[in-house]
Design a protein around this motif. Structure first.
Motif: not given
Ligand code: SAM
Length: 221
Positions: A147-151, A32-36, A92-94, A166-170, A85-90, A172-174
């Motif tokens: 909200r959009h599920n990238l999968m 469902r989320f592509g997360i490994n 103006n990050r990067e 789409c920063r620091n999201v991939m 998932t680790t929802n670390h963000t803040f 989580c994926f293989d």
């Molecule tokens: C480490 S956070 C990065 C947050 C922000 N983009 C940043 O760079 O600060 C990873 C994010 O990826 C999102 N995520 C993981 N799998 C996802 C999916 N299948 N569709 C949409 N978002 C997803 C998580 O919900 C989480 O908010």
């Protein structure tokens, strides 16, 4: 003085997870989320989901999984994704991405729109009584938050994007999921448009048809 120690908590719902239960949840999360979730994530899964099981009144991960599979509202799946998932963000990050966006990309896009005959608005901001500024209604009406599920197999967007962040999201994926997503992003990017990924993420030359123009990837015009 006597120190009272709380007895160790045992038999809390979700204290333990069997290999079968972990595999079932792992497969669901991947599909469902592509997360490994590797084997080393077992204690993370237990730790993060224990409270969910308690709150929802489940005694085992099997009960929780069965409920998730039949949850047509997808509320439970969304909660699951948020927990694991680790929802670390803040804010103006990067910042290099935003500097590039403001200083290079936006002026180019604005010039291209003007060349197409589009006029700049009356004012971008409206002065409020309290002295603050508010983005004008025309711009506000063009903004949507969803909200959009990238999968999701088919992306529900009519137009191509000039920029995708789409920063620091991939991370989580293989590899296979990342490559499929990068290809989907490419289809949904306008010629000359940009993809921004996290600073610690990279795409090799053979992994994208985009060219790298620090600090983003640009689709060839
Ligand atoms: C480490 S956070 C990065 C947050 C922000 N983009 C940043 O760079 O600060 C990873 C994010 O990826 C999102 N995520 C993981 N799998 C996802 C999916 N299948 N569709 C949409 N978002 C997803 C998580 O919900 C989480 O908010």
């Amino acid at each position: 003085m006597t120190t009272m120690l709380a007895p160790p908590r045992t038999d809390m719902p979700g204290d333990r997870i069997s290999a079968r239960e972990f595999n079932a949840i792992r497969e669901l999360v991947y599909a469902r989320f592509g997360i490994n979730l590797g084997d080393h994530k077992k204690s993370l899964v237990v730790g993060r989901l224990q409270k969910v099981l308690t709150q929802r009144g489940f005694h085992t991960f099997q009960e929780y999984y069965d409920w998730l599979k039949n949850d047509s509202s997808e509320e439970g799946l969304s909660e699951l994704a948020n927990r694991i998932t680790t929802n670390h963000t803040f804010f103006n990050r990067e910042p290099a991405h935003f500097e590039y966006f403001a200083d290079k990309l936006l002026p180019q896009l604005a010039a291209a729109r003007r060349a197409e005959g589009r006029k700049d608005p009356r004012a971008w901001f409206v002065q409020q009584r309290d002295g603050n500024l508010r983005v004008n209604d025309e711009i506000r009406s063009g903004v949507s938050f969803r909200r959009h599920n990238l999968m999701t197999a088919t992306f529900p967007f009519k137009h191509q994007f000039d920029a995708i962040f789409c920063r620091n999201v991939m991370i989580c994926f293989d590899h296979r999921t990342r490559m499929e997503l990068v290809s989907t992003f490419h289809q949904h990017t306008a010629p000359g448009g940009h993809l921004f990924i996290g600073h610690s993420e990279t795409l090799g030359r053979d992994e994208t048809a985009c060219e790298y123009v620090m600090p983003a990837y640009r689709k060839r015009a």
